[in-house]
Design a protein around this motif. Sequence first.
Motif, PDB file in Angstrom:
ATOM      1  N   TYR A   1       0.809  -1.219   0.000  1.00  0.00           N
ATOM      2  CA  TYR A   1       0.000   0.000   0.000  1.00  0.00           C
ATOM      3  C   TYR A   1       0.843   1.270   0.000  1.00  0.00           C
ATOM      4  CZ  TYR A   1      -3.370  -3.515   1.357  1.00  0.00           C
ATOM      5  OH  TYR A   1      -4.142  -4.656   1.384  1.00  0.00           O
ATOM      6  N   LEU A   2       2.048   1.171   0.538  1.00  0.00           N
ATOM      7  CA  LEU A   2       2.972   2.293   0.532  1.00  0.00           C
ATOM      8  C   LEU A   2       4.209   1.900  -0.257  1.00  0.00           C
ATOM      9  CD1 LEU A   2       2.820   3.428   4.282  1.00  0.00           C
ATOM     10  CD2 LEU A   2       1.450   4.265   2.366  1.00  0.00           C
TER      11      LEU A   2
ATOM     12  N   THR B  13       2.213   7.062  -0.946  1.00  0.00           N
ATOM     13  CA  THR B  13       1.129   6.110  -1.126  1.00  0.00           C
ATOM     14  C   THR B  13       1.230   5.386  -2.467  1.00  0.00           C
ATOM     15  OG1 THR B  13      -1.276   5.835  -1.235  1.00  0.00           O
ATOM     16  CG2 THR B  13      -0.380   7.914  -2.062  1.00  0.00           C
TER      17      THR B  13
ATOM     18  N   VAL C 185      -3.120   2.512   8.596  1.00  0.00           N
ATOM     19  CA  VAL C 185      -3.355   2.417   7.153  1.00  0.00           C
ATOM     20  C   VAL C 185      -4.285   1.247   6.863  1.00  0.00           C
ATOM     21  CG1 VAL C 185      -2.290   1.979   4.899  1.00  0.00           C
ATOM     22  CG2 VAL C 185      -1.154   3.496   6.534  1.00  0.00           C
TER      23      VAL C 185
ATOM     24  N   GLN D 160      -7.440   6.733  -0.348  1.00  0.00           N
ATOM     25  CA  GLN D 160      -6.251   7.510  -0.709  1.00  0.00           C
ATOM     26  C   GLN D 160      -6.084   8.721   0.208  1.00  0.00           C
ATOM     27  OE1 GLN D 160      -3.877   7.047  -2.874  1.00  0.00           O
ATOM     28  NE2 GLN D 160      -3.178   8.961  -3.750  1.00  0.00           N
TER      29      GLN D 160
ATOM     30  N   THR E 133      -5.173   7.699   3.837  1.00  0.00           N
ATOM     31  CA  THR E 133      -3.785   7.224   3.899  1.00  0.00           C
ATOM     32  C   THR E 133      -2.808   8.392   3.804  1.00  0.00           C
ATOM     33  OG1 THR E 133      -4.392   5.067   2.960  1.00  0.00           O
ATOM     34  CG2 THR E 133      -2.078   5.723   2.801  1.00  0.00           C
ATOM     35  N   GLN E 134      -3.111   9.337   2.928  1.00  0.00           N
ATOM     36  CA  GLN E 134      -2.232  10.501   2.785  1.00  0.00           C
ATOM     37  C   GLN E 134      -2.171  11.322   4.061  1.00  0.00           C
ATOM     38  OE1 GLN E 134      -0.274  11.081  -0.024  1.00  0.00           O
ATOM     39  NE2 GLN E 134       0.702  12.444   1.468  1.00  0.00           N
TER      40      GLN E 134
END
Length: 460
Positions: A234-235, A241, A422, A448, A451-452
């Motif tokens: 995911y990262l 991201t 996350v 998105q 997560t950011q």
Amino acid sequence: MKANTWTKLISTAAAVSLIAGCGGGATETPAAEGGSGSGGSAGSPVKIKFHAFGSESQQAWSKVISSFEAKYPNIKVELVNLSEKGDTQEYAKKLDLAAASGEEMDVMMFSEAGMYAQRVALGMVAPIDEFIAKEGFKVGEEYKVDTTLNGKVYALPGKFNPWYVLLNKDHLKEAGLEVPKDWTWDQFMDYAKKLTKGEGASKRYGTYFHGPQGGGWLEFTRLALANQPDNSDYLKADGTTNLDNPLFKKSIEMRYQMEKVDKSSVPYTDMISQKLHYRPQFFNQSASMIVIGSWMNSEIGGTEQFPLNFNVAVAPFPKNSASDQGGYSMVTTDFMAVAAKSKHKQEAYQFIRYFTTDGTIAQGKYVPSWNKVKTEDLNQIIDTIVGGTKSPDKVDKESLKTVLAGSKASKLVPPTSFQADVYKAINEEYEKLILDKQNLDAMLKNAQERTQKLIDSNKK
């Protein structure tokens, strides 16, 4: 984060625990000669404590410890089993509380990368670079999994458990399907449709996905991402991201298509409300295929609890397109670490080095991450593992050996200390989608953005 932040450690224990899922032919291990501690010298034995999880039947601890003590008679290992049933969430909580209370510990194991990274950040784990330097090897060359974190090594990888697909071979024959040796996700979806049979409570589904749920089993939201040599998580490695990757979108679309349109996968609501689990779903023949980790090798032929009443085969983790390089999938391992407060770091290192080489072979339960295991040794290990199940004759061992021999680990993205957050965000947004509370575009956008925000708030 500093080592003495125990208050925060206790408060984050529950969150961290959510991300846990969950011989023969031995050669001489370089670790046997590595280091200059008191492991092989005369005098009173050094006693080290090994905090772990899993029953004797699951992990064969007595074989590992007795074989180690035979090689290092001046080191005695005391097993501190924090979860006999192998519940890694229970283990994580008890481990954190033990560390916070100042309990003596020397060796600990972590079931996955996020659990490992968070404990490193909290100062529970000692770097072992000096011991590795004395032996003169590089982790990424010596093992299939590189455990380097922020430029340092804090653990050695134990078992090598790539993911694969378990198949009900009888159901395949009934549907006129072959055991796949190389296939794509589109073909997997087609198989699932052809294997689905019946309606209502007795319906047999083509497949069952065991996640995501409760912030865990997030692997099931990145299936299409996972068959990549790089950027499979995911990262990204630089901390940015990876949720804008088209393969993440494909992963979610695929799950939605199979459940909502094809109706070939067990509904998410059933999994949650009925507390379903992949073992009974597969062994009771409620689902014909499951995507799962190869920790199932030791159960593939059935157990007392889940006997095998059909023939089973193994297929490789599907690719996104036929031209993609095969073999890559999610890989799980145990991160074997030395406790930061251990008074016997040399001896603790000797134990984890042995465990992750000859010790895993002596254990006879898993395929090691150690690269020095030869093909003939691998075949013998698999024969030993499958031979320990209830019905080894019902297992297509050649398909299993072929898949494991061709499996590779994607480049490990160093996990962050906020990994659990996350996972939680992605899980919650996926759940809204699959419960028809938002559409795909909204799900991707919200995951998105959340997560950011986590990335931004955790920047140093």
